[in-house]
Design a protein around this motif. Structure first.
Motif, PDB file in Angstrom:
ATOM      1  N   ALA A   3       0.826  -1.214   0.000  1.00 42.28           N
ATOM      2  CA  ALA A   3       0.000   0.000   0.000  1.00 42.28           C
ATOM      3  C   ALA A   3       0.857   1.260   0.000  1.00 42.28           C
ATOM      4  CB  ALA A   3      -0.944   0.001   1.196  1.00 42.28           C
ATOM      5  N   ILE A   4       1.938   1.253   0.737  1.00 41.80           N
ATOM      6  CA  ILE A   4       2.802   2.430   0.802  1.00 41.80           C
ATOM      7  C   ILE A   4       3.438   2.703  -0.559  1.00 41.80           C
ATOM      8  CG2 ILE A   4       4.908   3.367   1.826  1.00 41.80           C
ATOM      9  CD1 ILE A   4       4.136   1.827   4.387  1.00 41.80           C
ATOM     10  N   ALA A   5       3.909   1.656  -1.235  1.00 38.78           N
ATOM     11  CA  ALA A   5       4.521   1.827  -2.551  1.00 38.78           C
ATOM     12  C   ALA A   5       3.520   2.380  -3.550  1.00 38.78           C
ATOM     13  CB  ALA A   5       5.075   0.498  -3.043  1.00 38.78           C
ATOM     14  N   TYR A   6       2.288   1.864  -3.531  1.00 40.06           N
ATOM     15  CA  TYR A   6       1.268   2.367  -4.443  1.00 40.06           C
ATOM     16  C   TYR A   6       0.875   3.797  -4.098  1.00 40.06           C
ATOM     17  CZ  TYR A   6       0.639  -2.092  -6.781  1.00 40.06           C
ATOM     18  OH  TYR A   6       0.838  -3.204  -7.529  1.00 40.06           O
ATOM     19  N   ILE A  11      -1.006   5.661  -7.235  1.00 39.65           N
ATOM     20  CA  ILE A  11      -1.963   4.646  -7.679  1.00 39.65           C
ATOM     21  C   ILE A  11      -3.037   4.510  -6.609  1.00 39.65           C
ATOM     22  CG2 ILE A  11      -2.256   2.204  -8.251  1.00 39.65           C
ATOM     23  CD1 ILE A  11       0.666   2.304  -9.277  1.00 39.65           C
ATOM     24  N   ILE A  12      -4.306   4.721  -6.990  1.00 38.18           N
ATOM     25  CA  ILE A  12      -5.378   4.750  -5.999  1.00 38.18           C
ATOM     26  C   ILE A  12      -6.087   3.410  -5.826  1.00 38.18           C
ATOM     27  CG2 ILE A  12      -5.791   7.203  -6.295  1.00 38.18           C
ATOM     28  CD1 ILE A  12      -8.257   6.425  -7.998  1.00 38.18           C
ATOM     29  N   GLU A  13      -5.744   2.431  -6.660  1.00 30.90           N
ATOM     30  CA  GLU A  13      -6.449   1.156  -6.591  1.00 30.90           C
ATOM     31  C   GLU A  13      -5.595   0.056  -7.215  1.00 30.90           C
ATOM     32  OE1 GLU A  13     -10.904   0.211  -7.717  1.00 30.90           O
ATOM     33  OE2 GLU A  13      -9.749   0.666  -9.514  1.00 30.90           O
ATOM     34  N   TYR A  14      -5.612  -1.128  -6.598  1.00 28.94           N
ATOM     35  CA  TYR A  14      -4.987  -2.282  -7.234  1.00 28.94           C
ATOM     36  C   TYR A  14      -5.771  -3.527  -6.879  1.00 28.94           C
ATOM     37  CZ  TYR A  14      -2.594  -2.879  -2.709  1.00 28.94           C
ATOM     38  OH  TYR A  14      -2.314  -3.026  -1.375  1.00 28.94           O
ATOM     39  N   TYR A  25      -9.366  -9.745  -4.978  1.00 28.09           N
ATOM     40  CA  TYR A  25      -9.066  -8.895  -3.825  1.00 28.09           C
ATOM     41  C   TYR A  25      -8.842  -7.486  -4.366  1.00 28.09           C
ATOM     42  CZ  TYR A  25      -8.408 -13.258  -1.349  1.00 28.09           C
ATOM     43  OH  TYR A  25      -8.608 -14.494  -0.791  1.00 28.09           O
ATOM     44  N   MET A  26      -9.639  -6.539  -3.892  1.00 30.08           N
ATOM     45  CA  MET A  26      -9.547  -5.164  -4.365  1.00 30.08           C
ATOM     46  C   MET A  26      -9.116  -4.260  -3.209  1.00 30.08           C
ATOM     47  SD  MET A  26     -12.482  -2.570  -5.793  1.00 30.08           S
ATOM     48  CE  MET A  26     -13.062  -3.696  -7.004  1.00 30.08           C
ATOM     49  N   TYR A  27      -8.070  -3.493  -3.451  1.00 29.61           N
ATOM     50  CA  TYR A  27      -7.542  -2.562  -2.458  1.00 29.61           C
ATOM     51  C   TYR A  27      -7.634  -1.165  -3.052  1.00 29.61           C
ATOM     52  CZ  TYR A  27      -5.709  -6.904  -0.640  1.00 29.61           C
ATOM     53  OH  TYR A  27      -5.602  -8.180  -0.163  1.00 29.61           O
ATOM     54  N   ARG A  28      -8.261  -0.244  -2.313  1.00 25.68           N
ATOM     55  CA  ARG A  28      -8.467   1.110  -2.812  1.00 25.68           C
ATOM     56  C   ARG A  28      -7.973   2.149  -1.826  1.00 25.68           C
ATOM     57  NH1 ARG A  28     -14.509   1.161  -5.539  1.00 25.68           N
ATOM     58  NH2 ARG A  28     -13.867   0.158  -7.472  1.00 25.68           N
ATOM     59  N   LEU A  29      -7.597   3.292  -2.387  1.00 27.54           N
ATOM     60  CA  LEU A  29      -7.225   4.487  -1.630  1.00 27.54           C
ATOM     61  C   LEU A  29      -6.106   4.224  -0.623  1.00 27.54           C
ATOM     62  CD1 LEU A  29     -10.877   5.671  -1.072  1.00 27.54           C
ATOM     63  CD2 LEU A  29      -9.316   6.407  -2.885  1.00 27.54           C
ATOM     64  N   PRO A  30      -4.947   3.760  -1.106  1.00 29.69           N
ATOM     65  CA  PRO A  30      -3.834   3.500  -0.192  1.00 29.69           C
ATOM     66  C   PRO A  30      -3.332   4.771   0.486  1.00 29.69           C
ATOM     67  CG  PRO A  30      -3.080   3.409  -2.453  1.00 29.69           C
ATOM     68  CD  PRO A  30      -4.576   3.576  -2.501  1.00 29.69           C
ATOM     69  N   THR A  31      -2.887   4.621   1.713  1.00 27.24           N
ATOM     70  CA  THR A  31      -2.293   5.705   2.489  1.00 27.24           C
ATOM     71  C   THR A  31      -0.976   5.193   3.052  1.00 27.24           C
ATOM     72  OG1 THR A  31      -3.288   5.062   4.590  1.00 27.24           O
ATOM     73  CG2 THR A  31      -4.600   6.484   3.169  1.00 27.24           C
ATOM     74  N   PRO A  32      -0.153   6.030   3.628  1.00 26.50           N
ATOM     75  CA  PRO A  32       1.089   5.547   4.244  1.00 26.50           C
ATOM     76  C   PRO A  32       0.840   4.537   5.376  1.00 26.50           C
ATOM     77  CG  PRO A  32       1.229   7.888   3.876  1.00 26.50           C
ATOM     78  CD  PRO A  32      -0.193   7.486   3.566  1.00 26.50           C
ATOM     79  N   SER A  37      -9.617   0.845   1.973  1.00 21.05           N
ATOM     80  CA  SER A  37     -10.691  -0.047   1.573  1.00 21.05           C
ATOM     81  C   SER A  37     -10.098  -1.353   1.058  1.00 21.05           C
ATOM     82  CB  SER A  37     -11.537   0.609   0.480  1.00 21.05           C
ATOM     83  OG  SER A  37     -12.487  -0.296  -0.021  1.00 21.05           O
ATOM     84  N   GLU A  38     -10.557  -2.447   1.607  1.00 17.72           N
ATOM     85  CA  GLU A  38     -10.154  -3.777   1.155  1.00 17.72           C
ATOM     86  C   GLU A  38     -11.426  -4.593   0.996  1.00 17.72           C
ATOM     87  OE1 GLU A  38      -7.899  -7.715   2.896  1.00 17.72           O
ATOM     88  OE2 GLU A  38      -7.315  -5.767   3.666  1.00 17.72           O
ATOM     89  N   SER A  39     -11.621  -5.151  -0.210  1.00 20.33           N
ATOM     90  CA  SER A  39     -12.819  -5.932  -0.492  1.00 20.33           C
ATOM     91  C   SER A  39     -12.425  -7.236  -1.158  1.00 20.33           C
ATOM     92  CB  SER A  39     -13.756  -5.162  -1.427  1.00 20.33           C
ATOM     93  OG  SER A  39     -14.099  -3.922  -0.882  1.00 20.33           O
ATOM     94  N   ILE A  40     -13.220  -8.267  -0.910  1.00 20.53           N
ATOM     95  CA  ILE A  40     -13.012  -9.570  -1.537  1.00 20.53           C
ATOM     96  C   ILE A  40     -14.307  -9.924  -2.262  1.00 20.53           C
ATOM     97  CG2 ILE A  40     -12.481 -12.000  -1.194  1.00 20.53           C
ATOM     98  CD1 ILE A  40     -11.123 -11.143   1.463  1.00 20.53           C
ATOM     99  N   PHE A  41     -14.181 -10.256  -3.552  1.00 18.51           N
ATOM    100  CA  PHE A  41     -15.346 -10.536  -4.377  1.00 18.51           C
ATOM    101  C   PHE A  41     -15.313 -11.966  -4.917  1.00 18.51           C
ATOM    102  CE2 PHE A  41     -14.571  -5.980  -4.706  1.00 18.51           C
ATOM    103  CZ  PHE A  41     -15.820  -5.475  -4.385  1.00 18.51           C
ATOM    104  N   ALA A  42     -16.477 -12.575  -4.996  1.00 16.54           N
ATOM    105  CA  ALA A  42     -16.628 -13.880  -5.629  1.00 16.54           C
ATOM    106  C   ALA A  42     -16.697 -13.674  -7.140  1.00 16.54           C
ATOM    107  CB  ALA A  42     -17.890 -14.567  -5.122  1.00 16.54           C
TER     108      ALA A  42
END
Length: 53
Positions: A3-6, A11-14, A25-32, A37-42
């Protein structure tokens, strides 16, 4: 920490695709401090990147 590198790169989402587990696995709005936001989708869910919302 990923998250820190992004966050430093602007980069706001990976996403990470678990092919064997058939999950996304969706990770959004990284901060130091980590992701806000972390979400897991089927496999049966339709999603879109933040850039297209």
């Amino acid at each position: 920490m990923i998250a820190i590198a992004y966050a430093k790169s602007g980069i706001i989402e990976y996403w990470i695709l678990d092919v064997n587990g058939r999950k996304l696995y969706m990770y959004r709005l990284p901060t130091p401090d980590g992701d806000r936001s972390e979400s897991i989708f089927a496999e049966d869910v339709t999603i879109s990147p933040l850039a297209f919302d």
